[in-house]
Design an enzyme around this catalytic site. Structure first.
Site, PDB file in Angstrom:
ATOM      1  N   ASP A 149      -2.103  -6.969  -2.451  1.00 28.07           N
ATOM      2  CA  ASP A 149      -1.850  -5.568  -2.151  1.00 28.07           C
ATOM      3  C   ASP A 149      -1.055  -4.924  -3.259  1.00 28.07           C
ATOM      4  O   ASP A 149      -0.305  -5.592  -3.964  1.00 28.07           O
ATOM      5  CB  ASP A 149      -1.066  -5.439  -0.856  1.00 28.07           C
ATOM      6  CG  ASP A 149       0.345  -5.986  -1.024  1.00 28.07           C
ATOM      7  OD1 ASP A 149       1.249  -5.204  -1.382  1.00 28.07           O
ATOM      8  OD2 ASP A 149       0.537  -7.201  -0.847  1.00 28.07           O
ATOM      9  N   GLY A 294       4.426  -9.207  -3.808  1.00 30.42           N
ATOM     10  CA  GLY A 294       3.119  -8.728  -3.378  1.00 30.42           C
ATOM     11  C   GLY A 294       2.053  -9.064  -4.401  1.00 30.42           C
ATOM     12  O   GLY A 294       2.171 -10.074  -5.111  1.00 30.42           O
ATOM     13  N   GLU A 295       1.006  -8.238  -4.464  1.00 27.62           N
ATOM     14  CA  GLU A 295      -0.128  -8.401  -5.392  1.00 27.62           C
ATOM     15  C   GLU A 295      -1.015  -9.582  -5.010  1.00 27.62           C
ATOM     16  O   GLU A 295      -2.053  -9.796  -5.619  1.00 27.62           O
ATOM     17  CB  GLU A 295       0.341  -8.621  -6.844  1.00 27.62           C
ATOM     18  CG  GLU A 295       1.219  -7.541  -7.417  1.00 27.62           C
ATOM     19  CD  GLU A 295       1.608  -7.822  -8.877  1.00 27.62           C
ATOM     20  OE1 GLU A 295       1.166  -8.847  -9.432  1.00 27.62           O
ATOM     21  OE2 GLU A 295       2.359  -7.005  -9.439  1.00 27.62           O
ATOM     22  N   GLY A 296      -0.570 -10.411  -4.059  1.00 23.20           N
ATOM     23  CA  GLY A 296      -1.280 -11.666  -3.756  1.00 23.20           C
ATOM     24  C   GLY A 296      -0.623 -12.868  -4.403  1.00 23.20           C
ATOM     25  O   GLY A 296      -1.127 -13.997  -4.290  1.00 23.20           O
TER      26      GLY A 296
END
Lengths: 328, 328
Positions: A149, A294-296
């Site tokens: 995300d 975040g970002e995965g």
């Protein structure tokens, strides 16, 4: 297998879950993996809940596509593909649609959830469908899906969803996200309390879950909920990242409880709302590294654990075949 | 770097430690990695502290060399080399010395530590030197060393070392190892208490540390202590596995405290003695998966985390270079 029973701890549960997902033991390796980074903006940014300017969402989309973000470094290290999905970035950016950037914007950022519904029911449904569509497409040539995300202010919407779906009080579910000071955190808690206060109560039906998502959620939360549903429908394991994915998974579980059987929690985030979300989901996080990026990134880091669990079931000799004596 | 400060949690400490070890920032990737599985037997097996027959140590050496053990599966998945080092296997086995099996037996298993010294001072010193030698050789063409162990009954010696070096009471440091029942556990605790009771007190000097190791330790514990020293001397990071490595690292720290600056704890074992050992060492385990297998499996699983931390420092763009706005 030539190891004492139970000696691989949590990885034995992971191996069993993978076998269940595949309907086969040993399960195939969860490879290749693809992380889908769902990016969107948030009207609640106007309330001053984060020190980061809203245009950072679009700038980070460009950074992901240039390969300069942490998710790119981890994906390169761990052998995963990165796909960016714009479900609602507010700031225009000059990157064309490719197979690494899916332009699926439902609207250019949500409305301000502090003062009214973040989006309409129809927009929420369309964002969920984007996630289903992306999962379905990636599952065709990937053995593992990973949620990511990007969205400045998105921990505010996550906190609101977690309060709404688990009954956790706002102060216990609302955190410092990417690093906010005390006055900003107080504003954030007040915003979450106000938004959740508008809801009629804990959602009990799929219709109520969708309405809750529309009222206090985000476009990337909706898409990740759909991503979980799409992975389950395609019978592919989906590794969840931190608090954004955790709150989105609560929506997915309310829409279709059995979908969570295909999900693994990559890590426990430093965000306080993540723990109650995981408890409600019945998921045990594989890693606990105090990540809050975040970002995965946290889900990606757990990928080798999942792959190693699968690999052990495939490769390891039996006591018989290895000529090792069993215990008395 | 294009990420909020601190958002990579524990991995930021790992990246800083790697840079310190390399004397360079960013540090090189910790690759390729080599896991050295130090195998040895234990005279205390005669006390009935484990349900596994002693010949399993030799059988597992053959299994490692045939590629059939969990450490082989994980090493294959994670791209690490496996080297087996016989520092004192009791049962004869028919495998020739190769570069994957180093026959460095100091003696065919220790004496029974329940009734007297496990080994002589000279044997302890020679086993430590084996570990130093192996680390030095592997460091020549590997960027990361990983500790592994195999030795039926070796959690008994680990518990005794942890009690001796940290002052932990025997019942709090002694666990079920590969899975022992209540009467066996009670015997094990009594054995550890008796062995530690013979010691003159907490070791304060390197000489006392070596004497403690000789009295209540194991040959693989001695070798792993040397492995940690050798890694530090070669300025290569060393990833420690579970309770065997943790107890061996206490010996290494007593011999040369600064050596531990090169060590990372891969995971926290399900064995109860591991936590007080890690606390005494000041190491935070990267993984907590309730593993209790040994062989180096828990350390190997942490390898991608260490590599990803290094990779982030190498690859990730700065705010400036990526054109991302910094927070207000």
């Amino acid at each position: 297998m030539t190891k004492p029973p139970g000696s691989l701890g949590v990885l034995e549960d992971v191996a069993a879950q993978l076998a269940g997902i595949a309907g086969n033991c040993p399960a195939p390796l969860p490879a290749p993996a693809a992380v889908a980074v769902f990016a969107a903006d948030h009207g609640v940014h106007a309330q001053g809940v984060t020190p980061w300017p809203q245009e950072v969402t679009a700038q980070m989309v460009a950074n992901f596509l240039a390969g300069g973000a942490v998710v790119n470094a981890f994906a390169a290290q761990l052998g995963a593909d990165v796909v960016v999905v714009d479900v609602g970035v507010a700031t225009p950016y000059a990157v064309e649609q490719t197979d690494r950037l899916l332009r699926r914007s439902v609207r250019p950022g949500t409305a301000d959830l502090a003062v009214g519904p973040a989006m309409t029911l129809d927009e929420a449904r369309r964002a969920v469908e984007v996630g289903i569509e992306v999962a379905t497409a990636l599952a065709a040539d990937h053995g593992c899906l990973v949620s990511g995300d990007m969205g400045i202010a998105n921990t505010t919407a996550s906190a609101a969803l977690i309060c709404a779906f688990t009954g956790t009080p706002a102060p216990a579910a609302t955190g410092r996200g990417t690093g906010v000071d005390d006055p900003t955190l107080a504003r954030k808690v007040a915003v979450v309390e106000r938004a959740v206060g508008r809801l009629p109560g804990r959602p009990g039906t799929p219709e109520e879950a969708l309405a809750t998502l529309a009222e206090v959620g985000g476009l990337e939360h909706a898409a990740i909920a759909g991503f979980v549903l799409g992975a389950a429908a395609a019978r592919v394991p989906v590794l969840l990242d931190g608090v954004i994915a955790g709150s989105a998974a609560l929506v997915a579980a309310a829409l279709c409880p059995t979908a969570l059987q295909y999900a693994l929690a990559g890590h426990s985030s430093a965000e306080p709302g993540h723990a109650p979300a995981l408890r409600a989901l019945g998921l045990r996080p594989l890693l606990g590294l105090d990540l809050r990026l975040g970002e995965g990134t946290g889900a990606l880091l757990a990928l080798p654990l999942v792959a190693s669990a699968a690999r052990a079931l495939q490769d390891v000799a039996t006591f018989d075949s290895a000529g090792v004596t069993e215990k008395n």
